[in-house]
Scaffold this active site. Structure first.
Site, PDB file in Angstrom:
ATOM      1  N   ASN A   1      90.984  73.321   6.874  1.00 22.77           N
ATOM      2  CA  ASN A   1      90.955  73.801   5.488  1.00 22.77           C
ATOM      3  C   ASN A   1      91.829  72.887   4.644  1.00 22.77           C
ATOM      4  O   ASN A   1      93.034  72.785   4.888  1.00 22.77           O
ATOM      5  CB  ASN A   1      91.496  75.232   5.412  1.00 22.77           C
ATOM      6  CG  ASN A   1      90.663  76.202   6.224  1.00 22.77           C
ATOM      7  OD1 ASN A   1      89.741  76.809   5.724  1.00 22.77           O
ATOM      8  ND2 ASN A   1      91.002  76.334   7.502  1.00 22.77           N
TER       9      ASN A   1
ATOM     10  N   TYR B   1      91.685  89.433   3.966  1.00 26.63           N
ATOM     11  CA  TYR B   1      92.226  89.721   2.642  1.00 26.63           C
ATOM     12  C   TYR B   1      92.540  91.196   2.401  1.00 26.63           C
ATOM     13  O   TYR B   1      92.712  91.603   1.255  1.00 26.63           O
ATOM     14  CB  TYR B   1      91.268  89.187   1.569  1.00 26.63           C
ATOM     15  CG  TYR B   1      91.149  87.682   1.616  1.00 26.63           C
ATOM     16  CD1 TYR B   1      92.246  86.870   1.362  1.00 26.63           C
ATOM     17  CD2 TYR B   1      89.942  87.066   1.960  1.00 26.63           C
ATOM     18  CE1 TYR B   1      92.156  85.496   1.437  1.00 26.63           C
ATOM     19  CE2 TYR B   1      89.842  85.684   2.030  1.00 26.63           C
ATOM     20  CZ  TYR B   1      90.940  84.915   1.764  1.00 26.63           C
ATOM     21  OH  TYR B   1      90.854  83.550   1.838  1.00 26.63           O
TER      22      TYR B   1
ATOM     23  N   ASP C   1      92.436  75.373  12.246  1.00 29.66           N
ATOM     24  CA  ASP C   1      92.225  76.611  12.993  1.00 29.66           C
ATOM     25  C   ASP C   1      91.700  76.325  14.396  1.00 29.66           C
ATOM     26  O   ASP C   1      90.850  75.440  14.582  1.00 29.66           O
ATOM     27  CB  ASP C   1      91.231  77.512  12.258  1.00 29.66           C
ATOM     28  CG  ASP C   1      91.731  77.922  10.882  1.00 29.66           C
ATOM     29  OD1 ASP C   1      92.956  77.889  10.659  1.00 29.66           O
ATOM     30  OD2 ASP C   1      90.897  78.273  10.028  1.00 29.66           O
TER      31      ASP C   1
ATOM     32  N   ARG D   1      95.249  73.202   6.787  1.00 29.94           N
ATOM     33  CA  ARG D   1      95.441  74.182   7.854  1.00 29.94           C
ATOM     34  C   ARG D   1      94.325  73.979   8.868  1.00 29.94           C
ATOM     35  O   ARG D   1      93.148  73.924   8.493  1.00 29.94           O
ATOM     36  CB  ARG D   1      95.396  75.605   7.300  1.00 29.94           C
ATOM     37  CG  ARG D   1      95.912  76.650   8.309  1.00 29.94           C
ATOM     38  CD  ARG D   1      95.634  78.058   7.862  1.00 29.94           C
ATOM     39  NE  ARG D   1      94.233  78.416   8.098  1.00 29.94           N
ATOM     40  CZ  ARG D   1      93.403  78.847   7.159  1.00 29.94           C
ATOM     41  NH1 ARG D   1      93.792  78.952   5.906  1.00 29.94           N
ATOM     42  NH2 ARG D   1      92.154  79.143   7.475  1.00 29.94           N
TER      43      ARG D   1
ATOM     44  N   SER E   1      86.481  80.839   4.082  1.00 30.04           N
ATOM     45  CA  SER E   1      86.964  82.224   4.149  1.00 30.04           C
ATOM     46  C   SER E   1      86.083  83.125   5.004  1.00 30.04           C
ATOM     47  O   SER E   1      85.977  84.316   4.744  1.00 30.04           O
ATOM     48  CB  SER E   1      87.099  82.808   2.748  1.00 30.04           C
ATOM     49  OG  SER E   1      88.269  82.334   2.130  1.00 30.04           O
TER      50      SER E   1
ATOM     51  N   GLU F   1      87.983  74.380  12.549  1.00 27.34           N
ATOM     52  CA  GLU F   1      87.784  73.720  11.258  1.00 27.34           C
ATOM     53  C   GLU F   1      89.122  73.327  10.659  1.00 27.34           C
ATOM     54  O   GLU F   1      90.180  73.772  11.101  1.00 27.34           O
ATOM     55  CB  GLU F   1      87.037  74.641  10.285  1.00 27.34           C
ATOM     56  CG  GLU F   1      87.790  75.907   9.927  1.00 27.34           C
ATOM     57  CD  GLU F   1      87.027  76.766   8.930  1.00 27.34           C
ATOM     58  OE1 GLU F   1      86.446  76.211   7.986  1.00 27.34           O
ATOM     59  OE2 GLU F   1      87.034  77.994   9.104  1.00 27.34           O
TER      60      GLU F   1
ATOM     61  N   GLY G   1      94.850  78.913   1.485  1.00 29.35           N
ATOM     62  CA  GLY G   1      95.276  79.941   0.549  1.00 29.35           C
ATOM     63  C   GLY G   1      96.773  79.964   0.314  1.00 29.35           C
ATOM     64  O   GLY G   1      97.572  79.604   1.181  1.00 29.35           O
TER      65      GLY G   1
ATOM     66  N   GLU H   1      84.641  82.502  -3.376  1.00 28.88           N
ATOM     67  CA  GLU H   1      86.066  82.729  -3.116  1.00 28.88           C
ATOM     68  C   GLU H   1      86.894  82.741  -4.407  1.00 28.88           C
ATOM     69  O   GLU H   1      88.120  82.576  -4.365  1.00 28.88           O
ATOM     70  CB  GLU H   1      86.586  81.660  -2.167  1.00 28.88           C
ATOM     71  CG  GLU H   1      85.900  81.662  -0.819  1.00 28.88           C
ATOM     72  CD  GLU H   1      86.374  80.540   0.073  1.00 28.88           C
ATOM     73  OE1 GLU H   1      87.553  80.551   0.458  1.00 28.88           O
ATOM     74  OE2 GLU H   1      85.563  79.646   0.375  1.00 28.88           O
TER      75      GLU H   1
END
Length: 329
Positions: free
Chosen positions: A280, A224, A265, A263, A156, A278, A284, A18
């Site tokens: 994070n 992305y 999800d 974050r 990611s 999960e 990002g 990443e």
């Protein structure tokens, strides 16, 4: 103890898959901090990471971590900064490591009553012993199709894919094992993909954001590439569901011991049941990233969000009696 922050190192890049996304996150954060009046040192972490981090000890008051993936988001860099006495943003060593390992984080979630999808763990040793076909057939019997295949320690959505039959499952396992020796295979949850950003020490749950990927699966390309995903924030969902997702997000964040920013999800099925995917710990910070979008919906400018994260920078390990404590000592 309040840290006086004037000089900030934005640590980005790294050696994970990443890296390019991390460089974009770091550049955005560095620009925001400069506009806020901080003296910013941009650090592209490379193979000589320990030397680079050691050099920061007398140069900065804190490190803003904009790393993603392995050897950056997984507690390794956090541990080095703890030893060096450089305060840093985000979660500590244990929380970072737990969140990065999807298998271990799901064990924590289950123990805390946070709903997760049914799963099977496969290792490279399993495949070497029984063969890819037999392993895939066993998973098919346990979980059925479709299913999601994910490297246990990647971010990611790298190496992740959906399988609808045994042949696709074999290929998905082969790809995922190219990223990690441990792979998580989950029962596929049909429904909506939603995410909750968390900011600050409390933490504050930001508005729920819905991800609508053009391919039906929010993979690396959709994540992305401009125009391939629609982001709806606040998500068009009932208030009761939004509040439940925010509650579960805070619970997952705290269960792992996360700090500063994260974050969480989720997938929500057709009956409104939420499943945590999960957490994070270093989400990002690019123009396409989810936490900045959610923060904007909550009324925070990008600069305000970045500064709020920076103000949570600290050392997480108890320092009492530790010789040479503190950045710049």
């Amino acid at each position: 103890m309040e840290i006086e922050l004037r000089r900030v190192a934005v640590i980005m890049g790294g050696v994970s898959a990443e890296r390019e996304v991390s460089l974009r996150s770091g550049a955005a954060v560095a620009a925001a901090l400069r506009e806020l009046g901080y003296r910013v040192l941009e650090v592209d972490l490379g193979p000589s990471a320990l030397e680079q981090l050691t050099a920061l000890r007398s140069e900065v008051d804190a490190a803003f971590l904009a790393l993603h993936g392995r050897l950056g988001e997984d507690g390794t860099v956090q541990g080095a900064l703890e030893l060096l006495g450089v305060p840093y943003t985000g979660s500590g060593v244990l929380a970072s490591a737990l969140a990065m390992d999807k298998r271990m984080s799901k064990r924590v979630f289950r123990s805390e009553g946070i709903p997760v999808a049914e799963d099977v763990t496969i290792t490279a040793a399993d495949v070497r012993g029984a063969g890819l076909r037999r392993v895939a057939e066993g998973i098919a019997l346990d979980l059925g199709f479709p299913c999601m295949v994910k490297p246990a320690g990647e971010g990611s959505t790298l190496g992740s894919s959906r399988a609808s039959n045994t042949e696709e499952l074999e290929e998905a396992l082969r790809e995922a094992l190219g990223y990690d020796e441990v792979v998580l295979v989950e029962r596929y949850i049909r429904g909506r993909e939603l995410t909750v950003g968390l900011l600050g020490e409390e933490p504050e749950a930001l508005p729920v954001l819905e991800i609508v990927a053009s391919k039906g699966v929010y993979d690396y390309e959709c994540k992305y590439t401009k125009g391939m995903t629609e982001y709806l924030v606040p998500a068009p969902i009932p208030d009761k569901l939004a509040a439940e997702l925010q509650r579960l997000a805070v619970k997952a964040h705290r269960a792992l011991g996360c700090e500063g920013v994260s974050r969480v999800d989720f997938m929500v099925d057709g009956e409104g049941r939420a499943y945590c995917l999960e957490v994070n710990t270093l989400p990002g910070m690019t123009e396409l990233s989810l936490v900045p979008k959610a923060a904007a919906a909550a009324g925070y400018s990008f600069k305000e969000m970045v500064e709020r994260i920076l103000r949570t920078a600290r050392l997480k390990v108890g320092r009492r009696g530790f010789a040479g404590d503190g950045a710049g000592s």
